[in-house]
Write a protein that holds these residues in place. Structure first.
Motif, PDB file in Angstrom:
ATOM      1  N   UNK A   1      47.271  49.725  46.405  1.00  0.00           N
ATOM      2  CA  UNK A   1      45.877  50.170  46.377  1.00  0.00           C
ATOM      3  C   UNK A   1      44.866  49.029  46.321  1.00  0.00           C
ATOM      4  N   UNK A   2      43.670  49.374  46.749  1.00  0.00           N
ATOM      5  CA  UNK A   2      42.524  48.480  46.645  1.00  0.00           C
ATOM      6  C   UNK A   2      41.556  49.139  45.662  1.00  0.00           C
ATOM      7  N   UNK A   3      41.021  48.367  44.716  1.00  0.00           N
ATOM      8  CA  UNK A   3      40.138  48.973  43.726  1.00  0.00           C
ATOM      9  C   UNK A   3      38.668  48.732  44.091  1.00  0.00           C
ATOM     10  N   UNK A   4      37.782  49.122  43.188  1.00  0.00           N
ATOM     11  CA  UNK A   4      36.352  48.984  43.511  1.00  0.00           C
ATOM     12  C   UNK A   4      35.716  47.794  42.796  1.00  0.00           C
TER      13      UNK A   4
ATOM     14  N   UNK B   1      37.748  41.212  43.076  1.00  0.00           N
ATOM     15  CA  UNK B   1      39.122  41.406  42.602  1.00  0.00           C
ATOM     16  C   UNK B   1      40.110  40.778  43.596  1.00  0.00           C
ATOM     17  N   UNK B   2      41.284  40.445  43.080  1.00  0.00           N
ATOM     18  CA  UNK B   2      42.299  39.805  43.928  1.00  0.00           C
ATOM     19  C   UNK B   2      42.749  40.707  45.081  1.00  0.00           C
ATOM     20  N   UNK B   3      42.470  42.008  44.927  1.00  0.00           N
ATOM     21  CA  UNK B   3      42.875  42.915  46.004  1.00  0.00           C
ATOM     22  C   UNK B   3      41.975  42.771  47.236  1.00  0.00           C
ATOM     23  N   UNK B   4      40.876  41.998  47.061  1.00  0.00           N
ATOM     24  CA  UNK B   4      40.002  41.777  48.216  1.00  0.00           C
ATOM     25  C   UNK B   4      40.033  40.330  48.681  1.00  0.00           C
ATOM     26  N   UNK B   5      40.942  39.559  48.088  1.00  0.00           N
ATOM     27  CA  UNK B   5      41.069  38.154  48.474  1.00  0.00           C
ATOM     28  C   UNK B   5      41.648  38.048  49.883  1.00  0.00           C
ATOM     29  N   UNK B   6      41.706  36.839  50.371  1.00  0.00           N
ATOM     30  CA  UNK B   6      42.264  36.625  51.702  1.00  0.00           C
ATOM     31  C   UNK B   6      43.423  35.632  51.601  1.00  0.00           C
TER      32      UNK B   6
END
Ligand SMILES: [Zn+2]
Length: 108
Positions: free
Chosen positions: A29-32, A36-41
């Motif tokens: 999942x990706x959070x809001x 956050x690291x879930x939106x890193x590249x």
């Protein structure tokens, strides 16, 4: 011989444990949360989260499964698949047996 095969199937059916229909899957999942690291590249998404989806009486459901529940649920799902296989085998053997009996009846 067919009767024996059916007997074995019944024994196996009787030994089956807890049952749960469904398919287990994993998702990331990706959070809001901004930054956050879930939106890193490249993204490091959260999870994996396990979920069980099943359909019963034409109703589809999905439920999240905790890591601690996973082993139990896996066994329940496998047992349910085994149930289906055994029932299939039973039905096939039974059809065969009924045909043989009918044939013998006719030859009398
Ligand atoms: Zn996140």
């Amino acid at each position: 011989m067919l009767e024996e095969r059916i007997g074995h199937i019944k024994t196996k059916l009787g030994r089956l444990g807890e049952l749960r229909p469904g398919v287990l899957s994993e998702q990331l999942n990706v959070c809001s949360r901004p930054g956050c690291r879930c939106k890193a590249n490249p993204p490091q998404k959260h999870g994996p989260y396990h979920q069980l989806s099943w359909t019963r009486k034409r109703k589809s459901r999905t439920r999240f499964i905790k890591e601690s529940e996973l082993r139990t649920v896996r066994t329940q799902v496998t047992n349910y698949q085994r149930l289906q296989e055994l029932v299939d085998e039973w039905v096939d053997a039974s059809i065969e047996l009924c045909d043989i009996k009918r044939q013998l009846e006719r030859e009398k």
